[in-house]
Design an enzyme around this catalytic site. Structure first.
Site, PDB file in Angstrom:
ATOM      1  N   HIS A  84      -5.314  -5.286  -1.872  1.00  0.00           N
ATOM      2  CA  HIS A  84      -5.946  -4.958  -0.590  1.00  0.00           C
ATOM      3  C   HIS A  84      -7.089  -5.892  -0.195  1.00  0.00           C
ATOM      4  O   HIS A  84      -7.690  -5.701   0.863  1.00  0.00           O
ATOM      5  CB  HIS A  84      -6.496  -3.531  -0.635  1.00  0.00           C
ATOM      6  CG  HIS A  84      -5.455  -2.466  -0.450  1.00  0.00           C
ATOM      7  ND1 HIS A  84      -4.507  -2.189  -1.404  1.00  0.00           N
ATOM      8  CD2 HIS A  84      -5.224  -1.611   0.577  1.00  0.00           C
ATOM      9  CE1 HIS A  84      -3.741  -1.193  -0.967  1.00  0.00           C
ATOM     10  NE2 HIS A  84      -4.148  -0.830   0.224  1.00  0.00           N
ATOM     11  N   SER A 115       0.844  -1.191   0.000  1.00  0.00           N
ATOM     12  CA  SER A 115       0.000   0.000   0.000  1.00  0.00           C
ATOM     13  C   SER A 115       0.883   1.246   0.000  1.00  0.00           C
ATOM     14  O   SER A 115       1.724   1.410  -0.880  1.00  0.00           O
ATOM     15  CB  SER A 115      -0.961  -0.040   1.200  1.00  0.00           C
ATOM     16  OG  SER A 115      -1.942   0.966   1.086  1.00  0.00           O
ATOM     17  N   GLU A 154      -1.703  -2.424  -8.126  1.00  0.00           N
ATOM     18  CA  GLU A 154      -2.946  -2.693  -7.399  1.00  0.00           C
ATOM     19  C   GLU A 154      -3.398  -1.410  -6.726  1.00  0.00           C
ATOM     20  O   GLU A 154      -2.635  -0.464  -6.590  1.00  0.00           O
ATOM     21  CB  GLU A 154      -2.747  -3.803  -6.366  1.00  0.00           C
ATOM     22  CG  GLU A 154      -1.750  -3.487  -5.262  1.00  0.00           C
ATOM     23  CD  GLU A 154      -2.323  -2.647  -4.123  1.00  0.00           C
ATOM     24  OE1 GLU A 154      -3.539  -2.751  -3.852  1.00  0.00           O
ATOM     25  OE2 GLU A 154      -1.558  -1.873  -3.525  1.00  0.00           O
TER      26      GLU A 154
END
Length: 317
Positions: free
Chosen positions: A288, A125, A225
């Site tokens: 995620h 992330s 992502e």
């Protein structure tokens, strides 16, 4: 009495499930770093109390600064990360969680000389910013994988940590991600694509553009992502990558999960794939959502097509 017994069973079940998860990480010394958003005292306490885990969570690294969405001040977060990366221990350096803030400390990291010893570094992330720095500036093979706080999340597949533990303990020579779905005709006919890996969270990759730590994509397999991205925003971010010329020389792109992968999201990804002259694939094996398989930067990697025309990513360790 029934309710009391039920409560005890729930507590016992939770404790047992956590222990079985952490069993694969037993005897691995881990230093937890919080370079982005922090966590409350209960989360930190729960992590410390997981049986079998050897976690070092320095209290000095969790002193709130002026901005409430950061674990601590930029200075403290940088110092704690620097100490973890440079100390003489063999500890794995593992990010607490994502959120926001890692990019704020990169200017200070750029002033450092590369340490003599490479360490395992794990996170994803917002931690993408640090992966790009460590893999590009120091040449480290960092691991895009679950943050350590994900151990406490029942909605996450704890197999994510099993795979990470196998890598950390040297039990595997290869790491694979199966079920790559080709999104364009070039991908459908690609029986072999070779290249080292780079990428991560799309928002953070876009944030890197124009900075001293800008992503270097030439000759690489790019993996991306993100989460909770509106389709129009996703299209805009991908367009930015393309118009920044950062897709020139890319060997292939692998998209992970983008939230719930709505029909509109998939439409954007397919449309983008067909605008490129490189293979583009999709999988739900990293990101995620529930499953977040590890991906290793700077590894010799390849995308192969089996005789049944199924695709997988193989990373050599």
């Amino acid at each position: 009495m029934v309710l009391k017994n039920l409560s005890l069973l729930i507590i016992l079940f939770f404790s047992t499930s956590v222990f079985s998860v952490s069993n694969n990480l037993i005897n691995i010394p881990i230093t937890v770093v919080a370079t982005a958003t922090g966590a409350d005292s209960k989360t930190l306490s729960d992590l410390k109390n997981i049986n079998g885990l050897n976690l070092q969570i320095p209290a000095k690294c969790f002193t709130k600064g002026k901005l409430p969405f950061l674990a601590s001040s930029d200075e403290v977060r940088f110092n704690c990360l620097r100490d973890a990366l440079f100390d003489k221990s063999d500890n794995v350096v593992w990010s607490l969680r994502g959120g926001y803030g890692s990019a704020r400390i990169i200017p200070d990291l750029l002033k450092l000389s590369k340490p003599n010893k490479e360490k395992f570094f794990i996170g994803y992330s917002d931690i993408t910013a640090l992966h790009l720095f460590l893999s590009q500036e120091w040449g480290w093979r960092t691991i895009h994988g679950s943050n350590i706080a994900d151990l406490l999340k029942t909605e996450k597949d704890q197999g994510n940590f099993t795979k990470l533990g196998e890598i950390l303990k040297g039990k595997v020579k290869q790491v694979t991600i199966d079920n790559l779905i080709p999104l364009n005709d070039i991908a459908k006919s690609s029986d072999l694509v070779k290249g080292n890996l780079t990428g991560g969270n799309l928002t953070m990759v876009q944030t890197s553009i124009g900075t001293r730590w800008q992503i270097k994509t030439k000759g690489k397999i790019l993996f991306l992502e993100d989460t909770n991205v509106a389709p129009f925003r996703l299209d805009r971010e991908l367009l930015h990558l393309k118009q920044s010329m950062l897709l020139e020389g890319v060997k292939a792109i692998i998209f992970g999960s983008f939230g719930k992968d709505l029909d509109a999201t998939m439409l954007v990804l397919r449309n983008f794939a067909y605008s490129l002259n490189i293979p583009v694939f999709k999988t739900n094996r990293f990101g995620h959502e529930r499953i977040n398989d590890p991906i290793i930067y700077n590894t010799n990697s390849k995308i192969i097509m089996s005789k049944h025309k199924e695709f997988k990513l193989i990373m050599e360790l």
